[in-house]
Design a protein around this motif. Sequence first.
Motif, short mmCIF file in Angstrom:
data_model
loop_
_atom_site.label_atom_id
_atom_site.label_comp_id
_atom_site.label_asym_id
_atom_site.label_seq_id
_atom_site.Cartn_x
_atom_site.Cartn_y
_atom_site.Cartn_z
N LYS A 248 62.08 54.34 97.78
CA LYS A 248 60.94 53.30 97.81
C LYS A 248 61.56 52.06 97.43
CE LYS A 248 56.89 51.92 98.95
NZ LYS A 248 57.46 50.65 99.31
N THR A 249 61.14 51.05 98.05
CA THR A 249 61.54 49.56 97.67
C THR A 249 60.36 48.45 97.43
OG1 THR A 249 61.32 49.19 99.98
CG2 THR A 249 63.58 49.80 99.18
N GLY A 250 60.66 47.58 96.69
CA GLY A 250 59.69 46.44 96.52
C GLY A 250 60.24 45.23 96.71
N ASP A 251 59.43 44.14 97.07
CA ASP A 251 59.81 42.75 97.28
C ASP A 251 58.60 41.68 97.04
OD1 ASP A 251 61.45 44.66 99.32
OD2 ASP A 251 61.94 42.68 100.10
N THR A 252 58.93 41.03 96.07
CA THR A 252 58.19 39.60 95.97
C THR A 252 59.09 38.55 95.98
OG1 THR A 252 58.20 39.61 93.55
CG2 THR A 252 56.40 40.94 94.97
N ASP A 253 58.89 37.24 95.94
CA ASP A 253 59.77 36.33 95.65
C ASP A 253 60.85 36.41 94.92
OD1 ASP A 253 57.97 35.03 97.61
OD2 ASP A 253 57.21 33.61 96.22
N GLN A 254 60.58 36.46 93.66
CA GLN A 254 61.80 36.71 92.79
C GLN A 254 62.17 38.15 92.22
OE1 GLN A 254 59.78 33.97 89.66
NE2 GLN A 254 61.89 32.94 89.94
N VAL A 255 61.58 39.05 93.20
CA VAL A 255 61.99 40.48 92.62
C VAL A 255 62.55 41.27 93.91
CG1 VAL A 255 60.86 42.64 91.90
CG2 VAL A 255 60.15 40.56 90.86
N ARG A 256 63.50 41.97 93.70
CA ARG A 256 63.76 43.10 94.70
C ARG A 256 63.92 44.49 93.99
NH1 ARG A 256 62.36 39.05 97.04
NH2 ARG A 256 63.28 38.56 99.09
N THR A 257 63.42 45.44 94.44
CA THR A 257 63.41 46.81 93.48
C THR A 257 63.91 47.84 94.73
OG1 THR A 257 61.07 47.27 93.56
CG2 THR A 257 62.26 46.00 91.81
N GLU A 258 64.48 49.01 94.18
CA GLU A 258 64.46 50.26 95.05
C GLU A 258 64.82 51.37 93.84
OE1 GLU A 258 66.69 52.48 98.66
OE2 GLU A 258 66.98 50.34 98.51
N CYS A 259 64.61 52.52 94.18
CA CYS A 259 64.96 53.60 93.70
C CYS A 259 65.12 54.53 94.64
CB CYS A 259 63.84 54.23 92.64
SG CYS A 259 64.29 55.40 91.27
N ALA A 260 66.07 55.42 94.66
CA ALA A 260 66.57 56.35 95.58
C ALA A 260 67.07 57.51 94.87
CB ALA A 260 67.62 55.80 96.61
N LEU A 261 66.97 58.78 95.83
CA LEU A 261 67.69 60.15 95.49
C LEU A 261 68.40 60.47 96.36
CD1 LEU A 261 67.46 62.71 93.84
CD2 LEU A 261 65.71 63.47 95.13
N PHE A 262 69.73 60.12 96.15
CA PHE A 262 70.90 60.33 97.07
C PHE A 262 71.21 61.89 97.09
CE2 PHE A 262 71.88 55.80 96.20
CZ PHE A 262 71.45 55.27 97.66
N LYS A 280 64.97 33.38 96.94
CA LYS A 280 63.69 34.05 97.18
C LYS A 280 63.39 34.31 98.56
CE LYS A 280 61.90 31.11 93.20
NZ LYS A 280 60.85 30.15 93.00
N ARG A 281 64.36 34.00 99.29
CA ARG A 281 64.32 34.02 100.94
C ARG A 281 63.88 35.67 101.31
NH1 ARG A 281 69.95 32.31 102.88
NH2 ARG A 281 70.53 33.70 101.07
N TYR A 282 63.04 35.74 102.39
CA TYR A 282 62.69 36.98 102.88
C TYR A 282 63.55 37.18 104.19
CZ TYR A 282 58.88 37.51 99.73
OH TYR A 282 58.23 37.53 98.84
N MET A 283 64.91 37.72 103.85
CA MET A 283 65.88 37.87 104.95
C MET A 283 66.72 38.89 104.76
SD MET A 283 67.96 34.13 104.65
CE MET A 283 69.02 34.72 105.90
N ILE A 284 67.69 39.67 105.41
CA ILE A 284 68.41 40.55 105.19
C ILE A 284 69.79 40.37 104.25
CG2 ILE A 284 69.85 40.16 107.11
CD1 ILE A 284 68.96 43.81 105.61
N ASP A 285 69.84 38.89 104.35
CA ASP A 285 71.09 38.63 103.28
C ASP A 285 70.59 37.87 102.06
OD1 ASP A 285 73.16 39.86 104.62
OD2 ASP A 285 73.25 38.13 106.20
N ASN A 286 69.33 37.92 101.74
CA ASN A 286 68.88 37.96 100.52
C ASN A 286 69.80 38.09 99.27
OD1 ASN A 286 67.36 38.83 97.95
ND2 ASN A 286 66.37 37.18 98.48
N GLU A 287 70.28 37.24 98.23
CA GLU A 287 71.20 37.53 97.68
C GLU A 287 70.99 38.76 96.77
OE1 GLU A 287 73.38 35.53 93.32
OE2 GLU A 287 71.77 34.48 94.32
N ALA A 288 69.69 39.11 96.17
CA ALA A 288 69.52 40.28 95.59
C ALA A 288 69.89 41.49 96.45
CB ALA A 288 68.11 40.36 94.90
N GLN A 289 69.20 41.59 97.89
CA GLN A 289 69.30 42.54 98.81
C GLN A 289 70.94 42.89 98.83
OE1 GLN A 289 64.81 41.69 100.80
NE2 GLN A 289 66.74 42.11 102.18
N ALA A 290 71.59 41.85 99.27
CA ALA A 290 73.06 41.98 99.55
C ALA A 290 73.95 42.53 98.33
CB ALA A 290 73.48 40.83 99.89
#
Length: 313
Positions: A248-262, A280-290
């Motif tokens: 499960k993931t989560g996104d807001t302007d200054q927040v990116r989160t995820e927890c996973a069970l691999f 704070k960009r909503y795009m695939i290459d947002n720094e936090a997401q990358a």
Amino acid sequence: MSGLRRLPLLLALLGAPACATGQGPAASTPASFARADTAVLHRTLDSLASAHRGVVGYTVHNLDTGERLERRGDETFSTASLIKVAVLVTVYDLVDQKKLSLDDPLTVLKIDKVPGSGQLQFLHDNATITVRDAAWLMTTISDNTATNLLLDRIIIRRVWDKMEKLGLPHTKVHSKSFLRIASVAMDSSVKYGLGVTTPNEMARLFALLADGKAVSPVADSAMLDMLAHNEDYSKLQRFVAGLDAPHKTGDTDQVRTECALFPLQSRVVTCVLTKENEDKRYMIDNEAQAMMARMGDAIVRGWPRRPVPAATP
């Protein structure tokens, strides 16, 4: 992946030796479970976190070997939509107690519709769905309107009560999505938004699900199936091919989160939470997401995968 093809995955997640015996990793870990080079992995993850323009906390816990890595593990972070896992667990707990049914109807009124992620906001007014439908939509596409319908039905404070019973006192949802005015803890809501947790607590919640101890083995298996159908692969899952992980993931302007069970050869829970992100960009290459994508790749490469069963003629 179809439900039938996912069944072995879910049985494996819930049926590993550690949960079958009820003993800790040292007593029940088979010799065949490989260990990671945790020193190298820790350096890699810390290097990625330190280079990030924001604050990063993470917990990586191998449930079958006991290996554990963390950074800011007990620090509180905004969850964004990651808190919906706590809502899901509370829904299934109430179902388990016979206080709620997955078949109970929910009516989507015009006043219930909120923006952001999800599809219910676009349905015609007065559409009827079930609690099960709302749980599925909340979990797989993070539907905000579905989340609010469930919170109306279960009452926000019951999520607090359930998390506290599980030993997760910092994991709380504050209000319905996009309705902070109705917050049950305004000061915390202003600071953290929709919800709050720590990397260690959210990792613990996923570990309980993996061990069939969040609600019950049957309920937890159903929730893991929903989480395995989550459609957001932009963060920890981005570079992970051929592996369906409940997440499960989560996104807001200054927040990116995820927890996973691999579901590797062993079960590896990974939770990465970020805050105060400059990008704070909503795009695939947002720094936090990358950054999280590179973390997910490093973690999955740290342990071997299960052998692929030979195809039957």
